[in-house]
Scaffold this active site. Structure first.
Site, PDB file in Angstrom:
ATOM      1  N   ARG A   1       0.861  -1.189   0.000  1.00  0.00           N
ATOM      2  CA  ARG A   1       0.000   0.000   0.000  1.00  0.00           C
ATOM      3  C   ARG A   1       0.894   1.235   0.000  1.00  0.00           C
ATOM      4  O   ARG A   1       1.693   1.422   0.914  1.00  0.00           O
ATOM      5  CB  ARG A   1      -0.902  -0.010   1.235  1.00  0.00           C
TER       6      ARG A   1
ATOM      7  N   HIS B   1      -3.303  10.913   0.487  1.00  0.00           N
ATOM      8  CA  HIS B   1      -2.765  10.745   1.844  1.00  0.00           C
ATOM      9  C   HIS B   1      -2.187  12.105   2.271  1.00  0.00           C
ATOM     10  O   HIS B   1      -0.994  12.249   2.495  1.00  0.00           O
ATOM     11  CB  HIS B   1      -1.712   9.626   1.850  1.00  0.00           C
TER      12      HIS B   1
ATOM     13  N   GLU C   1      -7.470   8.132   6.091  1.00  0.00           N
ATOM     14  CA  GLU C   1      -7.764   8.749   7.389  1.00  0.00           C
ATOM     15  C   GLU C   1      -8.342  10.158   7.252  1.00  0.00           C
ATOM     16  O   GLU C   1      -7.752  11.140   7.718  1.00  0.00           O
ATOM     17  CB  GLU C   1      -6.501   8.795   8.263  1.00  0.00           C
TER      18      GLU C   1
ATOM     19  N   ASN D   1      -7.385   1.512   9.752  1.00  0.00           N
ATOM     20  CA  ASN D   1      -6.093   1.736  10.407  1.00  0.00           C
ATOM     21  C   ASN D   1      -6.327   1.717  11.908  1.00  0.00           C
ATOM     22  O   ASN D   1      -7.194   2.450  12.408  1.00  0.00           O
ATOM     23  CB  ASN D   1      -5.493   3.092  10.020  1.00  0.00           C
TER      24      ASN D   1
ATOM     25  N   TYR E   1      -4.381   1.932  15.705  1.00  0.00           N
ATOM     26  CA  TYR E   1      -3.191   2.150  16.532  1.00  0.00           C
ATOM     27  C   TYR E   1      -3.477   1.950  18.018  1.00  0.00           C
ATOM     28  O   TYR E   1      -2.703   1.305  18.709  1.00  0.00           O
ATOM     29  CB  TYR E   1      -2.598   3.544  16.256  1.00  0.00           C
TER      30      TYR E   1
ATOM     31  N   GLU F   1      -3.326  -0.204   8.001  1.00  0.00           N
ATOM     32  CA  GLU F   1      -2.163   0.241   8.781  1.00  0.00           C
ATOM     33  C   GLU F   1      -2.269  -0.308  10.191  1.00  0.00           C
ATOM     34  O   GLU F   1      -3.329  -0.246  10.819  1.00  0.00           O
ATOM     35  CB  GLU F   1      -2.077   1.772   8.913  1.00  0.00           C
TER      36      GLU F   1
HETATM   37  O1  IFM Z   1       2.505   7.996   9.683  1.00  0.00           O
HETATM   38  C1  IFM Z   1       1.133   7.922   9.888  1.00  0.00           C
HETATM   39  C2  IFM Z   1       0.405   7.693   8.587  1.00  0.00           C
HETATM   40  O2  IFM Z   1       0.695   8.675   7.659  1.00  0.00           O
HETATM   41  C3  IFM Z   1      -1.090   7.692   8.816  1.00  0.00           C
HETATM   42  N1  IFM Z   1      -1.453   6.795   9.881  1.00  0.00           N
HETATM   43  C4  IFM Z   1      -0.707   6.848  11.114  1.00  0.00           C
HETATM   44  C5  IFM Z   1       0.789   6.799  10.837  1.00  0.00           C
HETATM   45  C6  IFM Z   1       1.571   6.884  12.154  1.00  0.00           C
HETATM   46  O3  IFM Z   1       1.298   8.082  12.802  1.00  0.00           O
END
Ligand code: IFM
Length: 428
Positions: free
Chosen positions: A69, A113, A158, A280, A282, A341
């Site tokens: 990606r 992006h 995002e 994504n 985190y 992600e």
């Molecule tokens: O680096 C970023 C990415 O551009 C978008 N998602 C989160 C990542 C980590 O912060």
């Protein structure tokens, strides 16, 4: 075939910002303004991927992934965001796509992006509804060149973060701090997504996704005020971007006094069927009642878990919780999920045991979500390489591969070897 991949983004790795006719993006402008990024770092050179992409594809082949990606820089393709295409910009992505296909790696480009052409920002950026239409025209140009070879497309990355950090808080480009007055940016990005879906379908695209970053939201306490604030945060971060795409409705945000200019037919465009939802993940978020900074919530932070070098809490089960929650909320309206992600920043060491533990925990959570019936079709590690981490510059290291930004030397970390062995246990 399950897609195992790595993820990157154009401004974070490409460099070559003035080469071959590329126009100026909002991140070029922003990163060159004093005080915007840590130590004044910019993406001018980044990982020099624009020239070193063959070496980076070789790294992916060595890792044993079957997908990649990456994002396409709009200002490389249309330097001022509208009008004629820049052939050299398209040539670059064609070389990259052909190189990936030759290596047996499925390309999964993202069209936006965060690197909006500056010329469009000068007309209001995503606060301006016209940007949605321009985005679709750009999508059509890219798809006309590449859709004979690219089967999987992601429209936006995002949109929540781009709205909140870029237009709401001003810590990302374009650096505006409009708080909730930034909400039109959500609608215009989503309308751009829907119009781009039409353009991609017209070019024969087989698979189209959007990538939303999602977070399970937990109230700080059982108090009514904390629970109401958590609901508000969930509406703004998650439902504002998933509901219109999957259900064709917006959550009710009237309590915040913000009106979005949603016109007849917009939601039909935005909710056109997709082939997958990019997610994504985190960390989860813990939310309490508002203080007085103009927002209807306070981010309390998650405690009691290890943290990444960025200070983000490491909560692998949050991924399972998130995926099961999406399935429960959207039911039959939820297309297959791709984790587009997931990853962490660590200290700049080659023996990155923290990253191995992070990935191991999250892949276990992914398996558990699958066992609970969630249809997940892909997983992309953020990131292949250390790269330009936006306002943090080069200070956060997210790579399976270490990059020495003085020499551009790439060195695989322990996590690279660990993932390679996990993906292809018989090859080691
Ligand atoms: O680096 C970023 C990415 O551009 C978008 N998602 C989160 C990542 C980590 O912060």
């Amino acid at each position: 075939m399950f897609l195992w991949g790595t993820a990157t983004a154009a401004y974070q790795i490409e460099g070559a910002v003035t080469e071959d006719g590329r126009g100026v993006s909002i991140w070029d402008t922003f990163s060159h303004e004093p005080g915007r990024t840590r130590d004044g770092h910019t993406g001018d050179v980044a990982c020099d991927h624009y020239h070193r992409w063959p070496e980076d594809i070789a790294l992916m082949s060595g890792l044993g992934v079957n997908a990649y990606r990456f994002s396409i820089a709009w200002p490389r393709v249309q330097p001022t965001g509208t009008g004629e295409a820049n052939p050299k910009g398209l040539d670059f992505y064609e070389r990259l796509v052909d190189g990936l296909l030759d290596a047996g790696i499925t390309p999964a480009p993202t069209l936006f992006h965060w690197d909006l052409p500056q010329a469009l920002q000068d007309r209001g950026g995503w606060m301006n509804r016209d940007t949605s239409q321009y985005f679709a025209e750009y999508a059509a140009i890219v798809a006309d060149r590449l859709s004979d070879r690219v089967k999987m497309w992601i429209t936006l990355n995002e949109p929540f973060i781009h709205m909140a950090y870029g237009y709401g808080l001003g810590i990302h480009a374009p650096g505006q701090a409009l708080l909730l007055d930034a909400l039109p940016v959500a609608h215009h990005q989503l309308l751009g997504h829907g119009l781009a879906v039409q353009a991609l379908r017209a070019s024969g695209a087989e698979q189209v996704l959007i990538t939303n970053n999602c977070t399970p939201v937990r109230p700080g306490s059982d108090s009514e005020a904390d629970r109401a604030a958590a609901d508000a945060y969930d509406a703004l971060h998650n439902r504002l971007f998933n509901d219109p795409v999957l259900l064709g409705t917006y959550p009710d945000l009237s309590a915040y006094g913000v009106e979005m200019d949603v016109r007849d037919g917009d939601l039909d465009v935005i909710s056109a069927p997709l082939d997958g939802l990019g997610v994504n993940y985190y960390n989860p978020t813990r939310i309490g009642a508002p203080t007085d900074d103009g927002l209807p919530f306070t981010d309390l932070g998650i405690t009691g878990h290890p943290t990444t070098a960025f200070g983000w809490p490491v909560v692998p089960d949050g991924l399972r919780e998130l995926l099961v929650g999406l399935r429960d909320r959207y039911g039959a309206a939820l297309p297959p999920i791709h984790i587009t992600e997931n990853g962490c920043s660590t200290e700049d060491t080659l023996d990155d045991q923290d990253r191995i533990a992070f990935l191991d925990g999250h892949l276990t959570a992914l398996d558990q979500a699958g066992a609970e019936g969630v249809d997940v079709r892909g997983y992309f590690v953020w990131s292949l390489l250390d790269n330009f981490e936006w306002a943090e510059g080069y200070h956060q290291r997210f790579g399976l591969v270490q990059v020495d930004f003085d020499t551009q030397r790439r060195t695989p970390r322990a996590s690279y070897t660990w993932l390679r062995n996990r993906l292809s246990p018989d090859a080691s």
